[in-house]
Design an enzyme around this catalytic site. Structure first.
Site, short mmCIF file in Angstrom:
data_model
loop_
_atom_site.label_atom_id
_atom_site.label_comp_id
_atom_site.label_asym_id
_atom_site.label_seq_id
_atom_site.Cartn_x
_atom_site.Cartn_y
_atom_site.Cartn_z
CG HIS A 294 -6.06 -5.16 5.05
ND1 HIS A 294 -6.00 -6.54 5.63
CD2 HIS A 294 -6.54 -5.08 3.81
CE1 HIS A 294 -6.66 -7.12 4.70
NE2 HIS A 294 -6.99 -6.56 3.51
CG HIS B 14 -7.43 -10.38 13.16
ND1 HIS B 14 -8.95 -10.43 12.72
CD2 HIS B 14 -6.67 -10.48 12.18
CE1 HIS B 14 -8.68 -10.89 11.59
NE2 HIS B 14 -7.48 -10.79 11.11
CG ASP C 210 -0.28 -8.48 8.83
OD1 ASP C 210 -1.32 -8.34 9.27
OD2 ASP C 210 0.56 -8.83 7.84
#
Ligand code: SDX
Length: 426
Positions: A263, A304, A362
């Site tokens: 995450h 994702h 990210d």
């Protein structure tokens, strides 16, 4: 209610209502299914809407993300983080006067008193900033517990302002502790991101020397992270809040959940991965490992649960990343060559294309934060800083209407009833 669906079990047919979304997928309301003696089964909640919400909408196939209906691209381009905080909390963009008052409220609440700051004495320079941040936010519950009525909207708004105001100060204190440096107090004359950078890299008594480009880039990163529907950490905040726990404790639970590398911890894991790969001649070996089911290695920053074509935040982040790299004059970093090689492979190789594994936010935020000189262990703390308004907006939304404590059931696969066997007989 739009229409119903029928489910027939052992000849008994049950009508289940279908509830209509403003936009996106409708839902089958299965709450009455228990009366037929059945649960639904959905580990990881891939097909489960855990609640209704009016805050953020994501279309993973079309790469759409809106906060209160406003596209993320427009907010990132035209807004600022504190205005987005106001939007997420109140549901509407503020007037200039309302924004000014909100900014003043946040500035007034940024300082951390010296007594509370002694919490950091319990940590060492080796302590991870996320462990310090999680403890510090939970510690705020001690300061703001007596008399806090979670069913009072003014008390919820005050909690939101306190958390949005104090999270940059606590994050900066976590960083300063990790380098064994004294704390720098927030400066009420600085912008939100600018203040954070000055509390990290400035010196007490010295005029702030924060690059506007870096402060603007960081403010945009906060906007991109501000909310994301029912992700793991937000769902954690909702579940913790559903027990009527103190909001600071519920948010601390969200920070803990965010820390995981699957995450929010992915941005730090991306940099660790790029450093481990080291050069582009190692890329093919690591890609082979990522595809090998017997190898736990994954390409951090790729894939994702919701976005299956592209992460719209990554698109904005990629542009911001290149601007920061150019300003910092680090666009020839070997790590960047590795990142670009991975990006190309993810776009071309069947394993990634077939599984729709694209770079997520990210991937680029890790590279951008490194170019900005932010130390890797601080990346997830910055994610928490950006996500704070989303967490608290979801908590407050849940508390503002009737809700039930979150208590899922299970498919039991353990042993059937059996009698205790005295140890002498085993
Ligand atoms: C965030 O939910 C949110 O909104 C989160 C977030 C937010 O803003 O709150 O967007 C922030 O958490 C972004 C994601 C950051 N995490 C990473 O970058 C870590 C690497 N990614 C993976 O761990 C994974 O892609 C997840 C956790 C992000 C998604 O996992 P899913 O949806 O459960 O998908 P999965 O694990 O079932 O994968 C499907 C397939 C599997 O292969 P098969 O069994 O079908 O053969 O894809 C493979 C997986 O093995 N796969 C990967 C991979 N991600 C998935 N293979 C290699 N490298 C990867 N990164």
């Amino acid at each position: 209610m739009k229409h119903t669906v029928q489910i027939t079990i052992d000849g008994v047919t049950t009508e289940l209502p279908v509830l209509e979304a403003t936009v996106g997928l409708d839902v089958v309301d299965v709450r009455s299914l228990i009366q037929q003696g059945l649960y639904t089964y959905d580990p990881g909640f891939l097909s489960t809407a855990a609640c209704d919400s009016a805050i953020t909408y994501i279309d993973g196939d079309a790469g759409i993300l809106t906060y209160r209906g406003y596209p993320i691209e427009q907010l990132a381009d035209q807004s600022e983080h504190l205005e987005v905080c106001y939007l997420l909390l109140h549901g509407e963009l503020p007037s200039a006067e309302a924004l000014g008052a909100f900014k003043q409220d946040i500035a007034d609440r940024m300082p951390i008193d010296d007594h509370f700051a002694r919490l950091f004495d319990g940590f060492t320079t080796e302590s991870h900033p996320m462990s310090m941040l999680c403890a510090a936010v939970a510690g705020l519950a001690a300061q703001f517990h007596e008399g806090l009525d979670i069913y009072n909207s003014e008390h919820r708004l005050e909690s939101a302002k306190q958390l949005i105001a104090k999270i940059p100060t606590l994050a900066a204190m976590s960083y300063r502790k990790s380098i064994n440096a004294s704390f720098v107090a927030p400066d009420p004359n600085l912008g939100y991101a600018e203040n954070f950078l000055n509390m990290c890299f400035g010196e007490t008594g010295q005029p702030p020397k924060v690059s506007k480009t870096l402060a603007d880039a960081l403010d945009k990163i906060f906007i991109l992270h501000a909310d994301h529907e029912q992700n793991a950490s937000t769902s954690t905040v909702r579940i913790a809040g559903s027990t009527e726990a103190n909001p600071y404790a519920a948010i601390a639970a969200g920070i803990a959940a965010l820390w995981g590398p699957s995450h929010g911890g992915a941005n730090e894991a991306v940099l660790d991965m790029l450093m481990e790969i080291g050069s582009i001649d190692q890329v093919s070996d690591y890609v082979a490992r990522a595809k090998d089911k017997d190898d736990p290695f994954k390409l951090m920053g790729f894939g994702h649960r919701v976005y299956k074509n592209f992460d719209p935040r990554a698109t904005v982040m990629q542009a911001s990343c290149h601007a920061v790299l150019a300003e910092q004059g680090v666009d020839d970093e070997p790590l960047l060559a590795v990142a670009k090689a991975l990006e190309t492979i993810a776009r071309e190789e069947a394993y990634f294309v077939d599984r729709r594994l694209y770079p997520n936010i990210d991937f680029y935020s890790g590279i951008t934060l490194k170019a900005m000189g932010i130390p890797t262990p601080m990346y997830t703390a910055l994610f928490a800083l950006g996500r704070m308004p989303g967490w608290i907006a979801h908590w407050s939304e849940m508390l503002s209407a009737p809700f039930k404590i979150g208590r899922p059931r299970q498919l039991y696969l353990g042993p059937n009833k059996r009698d205790y066997v005295p140890i002498s007989d085993r």
